[in-house]
Each structure stands twice: as structure tokens, then as C-alpha cells.
Enzyme design. Sequence first.
Site, PDB file in Angstrom:
ATOM      1  CG  HIS A 284     -24.919  28.714  36.420  1.00  0.00           C
ATOM      2  ND1 HIS A 284     -24.037  29.433  35.645  1.00  0.00           N
ATOM      3  CD2 HIS A 284     -25.595  27.982  35.453  1.00  0.00           C
ATOM      4  CE1 HIS A 284     -24.059  29.237  34.429  1.00  0.00           C
ATOM      5  NE2 HIS A 284     -25.428  28.562  34.338  1.00  0.00           N
TER       6      HIS A 284
ATOM      7  CD  GLU B 208     -28.457  23.659  30.449  1.00  0.00           C
ATOM      8  OE1 GLU B 208     -27.797  24.107  29.616  1.00  0.00           O
ATOM      9  OE2 GLU B 208     -29.414  24.116  31.157  1.00  0.00           O
TER      10      GLU B 208
ATOM     11  CG  HIS C  89     -31.782  25.221  26.783  1.00  0.00           C
ATOM     12  ND1 HIS C  89     -32.028  24.030  27.585  1.00  0.00           N
ATOM     13  CD2 HIS C  89     -30.589  25.853  27.123  1.00  0.00           C
ATOM     14  CE1 HIS C  89     -30.741  24.141  28.233  1.00  0.00           C
ATOM     15  NE2 HIS C  89     -29.820  25.314  27.830  1.00  0.00           N
TER      16      HIS C  89
ATOM     17  CE1 TYR D  25     -25.388  24.742  31.798  1.00  0.00           C
ATOM     18  CE2 TYR D  25     -25.155  25.024  34.060  1.00  0.00           C
ATOM     19  CZ  TYR D  25     -25.718  25.304  32.778  1.00  0.00           C
ATOM     20  OH  TYR D  25     -26.947  26.496  32.962  1.00  0.00           O
TER      21      TYR D  25
ATOM     22  CG  HIS E 140     -26.163  25.637  25.250  1.00  0.00           C
ATOM     23  ND1 HIS E 140     -25.602  24.712  25.847  1.00  0.00           N
ATOM     24  CD2 HIS E 140     -26.826  26.353  26.166  1.00  0.00           C
ATOM     25  CE1 HIS E 140     -26.316  24.616  26.978  1.00  0.00           C
ATOM     26  NE2 HIS E 140     -27.016  25.770  27.232  1.00  0.00           N
ATOM     27  CD  GLU E 141     -28.664  29.500  25.871  1.00  0.00           C
ATOM     28  OE1 GLU E 141     -29.905  29.251  26.412  1.00  0.00           O
ATOM     29  OE2 GLU E 141     -27.837  29.755  26.610  1.00  0.00           O
TER      30      GLU E 141
ATOM     31  CG  HIS F  19     -25.226  33.356  32.082  1.00  0.00           C
ATOM     32  ND1 HIS F  19     -23.769  33.195  32.028  1.00  0.00           N
ATOM     33  CD2 HIS F  19     -25.729  32.344  31.783  1.00  0.00           C
ATOM     34  CE1 HIS F  19     -23.702  31.849  32.010  1.00  0.00           C
ATOM     35  NE2 HIS F  19     -24.780  31.368  31.860  1.00  0.00           N
ATOM     36  CB  ALA F  20     -26.615  32.744  26.731  1.00  0.00           C
TER      37      ALA F  20
HETATM   38  O1  X8Z Z   1     -24.908  28.649  31.385  1.00  0.00           O
HETATM   39  C1  X8Z Z   1     -24.740  28.147  30.320  1.00  0.00           C
HETATM   40  C2  X8Z Z   1     -25.540  28.343  29.319  1.00  0.00           C
HETATM   41  C3  X8Z Z   1     -27.211  28.738  29.555  1.00  0.00           C
HETATM   42  S1  X8Z Z   1     -27.909  27.405  30.103  1.00  0.00           S
HETATM   43  C4  X8Z Z   1     -24.898  29.547  28.339  1.00  0.00           C
HETATM   44  N1  X8Z Z   1     -23.594  27.438  30.290  1.00  0.00           N
HETATM   45  C5  X8Z Z   1     -22.766  27.185  31.344  1.00  0.00           C
HETATM   46  C6  X8Z Z   1     -21.963  28.366  31.750  1.00  0.00           C
HETATM   47  O2  X8Z Z   1     -21.959  29.188  31.045  1.00  0.00           O
HETATM   48  O3  X8Z Z   1     -21.386  28.299  32.895  1.00  0.00           O
HETATM   49  C7  X8Z Z   1     -23.161  26.633  29.179  1.00  0.00           C
HETATM   50  C8  X8Z Z   1     -21.943  25.932  29.509  1.00  0.00           C
HETATM   51  C9  X8Z Z   1     -21.885  26.107  30.911  1.00  0.00           C
HETATM   52 ZN    ZN Z   2     -28.276  25.731  28.863  1.00  0.00          ZN
END
Ligand code: X8Z
Ligand code: ZN
Length: 597
Positions: free
Chosen positions: A496, A396, A372, A506, A368-369, A338-339
Site C-alpha cells: 500500500h 474494507e 468489495h 483497514y 474480503h474481495e 496483492h489481492a
Molecule cells: O490489502 C488488503 C486486501 C485488499 S483491499 C487484500 N488488505 C490489507 C493488507 O493486505 O495489508 C486486507 C487486510 C489488510
Molecule cells: Zn480490501
Amino acid sequence: MKLRLLVAALLFPLFIQAQTSSKPTVAEAQAFMNQAEAQLKDMSVKANRAQWVQENFITDDTQALSADANDQITALTEDLVEQAKRFDGLAMPADLQRKFLLLKLSLTAPAPHDAALRKEMTQIASSLDADYGKGKYCRKPDDCLDITAIEKVMTDSHDPNQLKEMWVGWHKVGAPMRPRYARFVELSNQGAREMGFKDVGAMWRAGYDMTPEQFNAELERLWQQVRPLYVSLHTFVRARLSRYYGPNVVPPDGPIPADLLGNPWAQEWDGIFPLLGLPENSRGYDLTQLLQARNLDAKGMVRYGEAFYKSLGLAPLPDTFWERSLFTKPRDRDVVCHASAWDVDTADDLRVKMCIQIRDVDFVTIHHELGHNFYQRAYKNQPFMFQGGANDGFHEAIGDTIALSVTPEYLQKIGLLDKVPPADADIPLLLRKALEKVAFLPFGLLIDEWRWRVFSGEIRPADYNKAWWEMRLKYQGVAPPVERSEADFDPGAKYHVAGNVPYMRYFLADILQFQFYRALCKEAGYTGPLNRCTFYQSKEAGAKLDKMLEMGQSKPWPDALEALTGQRQMDASAILDYFAPLQKWLDEQNTGVKAGW
Ligand code: X8Z
Ligand code: ZN
């Protein structure tokens, strides 16, 4: 130490009373905070390194090391929060007061003071994170798919049987987490209560410079602003999927099966764009194809991302970013794919960790990354307590704001696209964007609506899954493809939840990014239709952005928002403006079709 105080209190009660009622001074509070910041900074760097190694090399040992480091920083923070109580009620300058508040809010998972319980909690947290990272769906013992592979199949495949198989396979990852998750909730709630909060959810909601009631009202206001747009999209997508798969697979008036939306969690639906019946090549180009035609590799894609930020006048990323980041999935070990973006030493040691695939959605995630990372670097000269986003939604939103600027005009400027598609490609382009941004809105909202109710005890472990699907139905209008029960724990199949990362950020970011984008486009002097704006190369936009980024969380977020947009309220009118032509088109397409589920 404590014992000595007790003896003194018995022998000299009056003297002790005089001592304790003498108020601490602002100078003492300042000195205490300076020392707290130094200690926390030092320990957080150690914890960051331990966690970096754990997520890049998941083994029992790295898991134990990371849990230990987390245990220590949790203990230190709680000790400091306890000591800080002696400054309660002391009138002090606003920025110092803010640091005391931020200290109290700094743990996402507060733990009980009892060392054994704290250890139990940090070990559970680490094991859940690792379980997710190691998660696989195995068709046969030697034929296993990790989440990166599953995501790819679920985006590319249009075979309902295969999609169902993938969905069910991945969701098995959650089930074993259930008892540990329930225990985690108990333990972290105890920690939150010991800190003076009602529960962990209440503690998370305290981070928005307003009362929890005001915050709830804000969320409701924003959701009601955007809900009609979501319902229009849902109605259209359901009708087209029903046409594609047939009404037995997608009933035209019920919820959409959650495995058919191009994504394991049905959170972003861009994968199903080709199924919606628009003319071939209606958008004029396909970014995935452009990236692949260039033979770009993962690093090359990140270089494009960095170049955008540099074009705004921001300094390049340090060499160590390129040396230490993880861009592709290693073949020989488990990593958390997960990024994520990292600020390891709270100064210059910035990194991303991502299993990049050469495709359009990953191009967006890279921006996106990097958002941050550029934010982290911009606030590095703030005191430790102020090193953070104005609120977590801001953090975010930054990179996504930049990614909105990845328009055909931009792609042409950087030489990836030959010809900018004409204005009549706008509806398909907007529809593709809506599948990403509008589809996400209810998902972004419901994860923490669920979790807050779990933390408050309103949803009990015996109802975890039932409540989860009730909320997914209510907000998203999706349903599980097969029957679920309390033997499953579907929330755990979302990173998450397993990784205990708050999620409302988000939802806020989805709204804020359009607000930021509209403001930066204006700053860049742009006046055309919003969806075609790119503020690439605008030093004016860059300066405005940097001004907000540098503030970190030193001021309440409305101050930061005002610095960038001139507004002090979160405002969904920007996302509505952006999609206004699409909403009109969707409503025309939906004429005579029943909306809702
Ligand atoms: O978790 C993230 C990023 C890292 S902060 C890749 N996002 C959420 C997800 O993947 O559930 C970005 C959009 C929503
Ligand atoms: Zn993020």
C-alpha cells in the site's frame, strides 16, 4: 479563451464586474455536476482497463499506458475541481453539495497543474506499483521467490535463520523506491496544496464527514479502547515464542523480532498459531486441511464465497466475473499478486485479481474481495459520485464481516466439516482469530500515522526508515531482525505504500466489521456467544446489509452505519465483546509476566 476574457476585462471593467458578481444558480451547479459525472465515468472506465492490463501483465508498455490513462483522469479531475470553484459559497441541496466535496476528494494522488510535473508524478506512481509487483528475492540469479512464495515460507517455516533470510530478502524491494517515493511525496503534496489542502495526508483525512481534529480524536479513542487487548495478546505471544525459540532469539521483555510472526510485515500472526503451545488439534479442525482434503481449486474456493452472499438473498455474480477474474498466479509473467477487487465499468464488469493458495487465510481474503464486489454492484445505480463506500473503512469491512460468519457451524452446514467442535474449543478458536484481527490493529493504525507525518513534512526523507521503526516499536512492539539504516526503505516493501493506497481504512474496518457482524447476528435472531454466530442463509440479515450497501456514499457515513446497526458512532465494544472470553484467558496466562516492551 483566457486571453479574450482578459481583453474584455480591460475594455469593459464595469460590465465584467457585474457579470462575475452575478451568482451562479443551483441549476447551473446541477448541470455542471451532471456533465462532470459523465466525463469522469467515461474516463475512469478507460483508466480501469489500462490499470487492469498493467497489473495483470507488467511490462514497460503497459506501465506507460496505465500512467497515461491515470495522467488524463488526474488532469480532468483537477480541471473540474478548478471550474467547480465558481460554485463555492452557493447554497445548494445537501446531496449536490456532497458531490462537490466528493469530487474534490476523489484523487488519492493529486498532481500539480503543470502538465510536465503531473506526468512525472503519474509515471513515478506507476513505476512504484510495478516495482512492487515485479519484486523478488533471488537467492541465486535463477532461484527467485516472489511475494506469494515468500509469504508461504514465512507462514510455514519455523526456522529462525530461514525466516530472517526471507525477511531481509523481501525488504530489499523497498530500497530502490526511496528517491522516487520522496519525489512522489513532493509532487502530490504540491497537487494537494493547489487544491486547497495542507498536504496529501490532510486531504485523505477530509474523507470522513468530520474535521481532521475530530477524526484524530476518534482514532485515538478507538485505539485506546482496544490497546489493552493487543497488549495482552502481545505479552502472551512473546512469552510463548520465547519459550519456543529461546530467550536469545525472543527476549522475554523486549519487542518481538518482526520476522518471527508468520508474515513478512508482522501484520497478521495466524501463521504462528502452532508455536503457541496449545494442545494438538485444540480447535477441533483446521480449515486449510479441510480445503485441501476436498481437493478444492482456487475457483472452487471463490464459489464457496459467492454462495455465502447468495444465501443472504443477493444475486449471483455475472458470468463475466468468472471469465475475466484472475484467481491463480500465472507461471509465465509478472502480475501484481496483492489481492484486489475491481469494478471496471461501474456497472456489472466485476472482477477479482488474486494469486490464491489453497489455505485458510486465502479463504478469508476471498470473502474480503467479494465484499468489495457485492458492495460495488449494490451501489451501481447511484450517481457516479456516490459510487463508493460510506467511508473507505466500510468498503474494507463488508467482506470481513461475512468471513467472521465462517464458523464451525457454517462449515458444517456447507458440508466441509463433519463435527462442530465443543465449547471448550472456543479459546483456541478465539486465539487463532485474535492472531488475525487483534494483532492487526496497531499495524492498521501506524501505516498512515507514518505516512501522514511524511506528507506533512514532519518526517523527512533522511529519517523515513528511522521513523518507520520507531512507530512499529511504539504501536506494535516489534523490531527489525537485523539493523536497518536509511539505505533501506522498508515502508516500500508494503504494497500500500508502493501502490499509494491509503491504509487507515483497514484499521477502521477491523473495528467496524465486528460492529456490523454483531448487528447482523442480531438481525438473524442469533442469541448465543458472538464468536459462534453465522448469519448464513439469513434473508433478514441480507436485506439489512443490502440496504446499507445500496446507499453507497450518498449520505454521511453515520447514516449508513445507523441503517445497519442503529448506532451512529464507530464502536470498539463489539470487537471487545467478541474477544472477551479470550482476554480473560490471556490475562490468566500472563499472570506474573511483564507486559509491554
Ligand atoms: O490489502 C488488503 C486486501 C485488499 S483491499 C487484500 N488488505 C490489507 C493488507 O493486505 O495489508 C486486507 C487486510 C489488510
Ligand atoms: Zn480490501
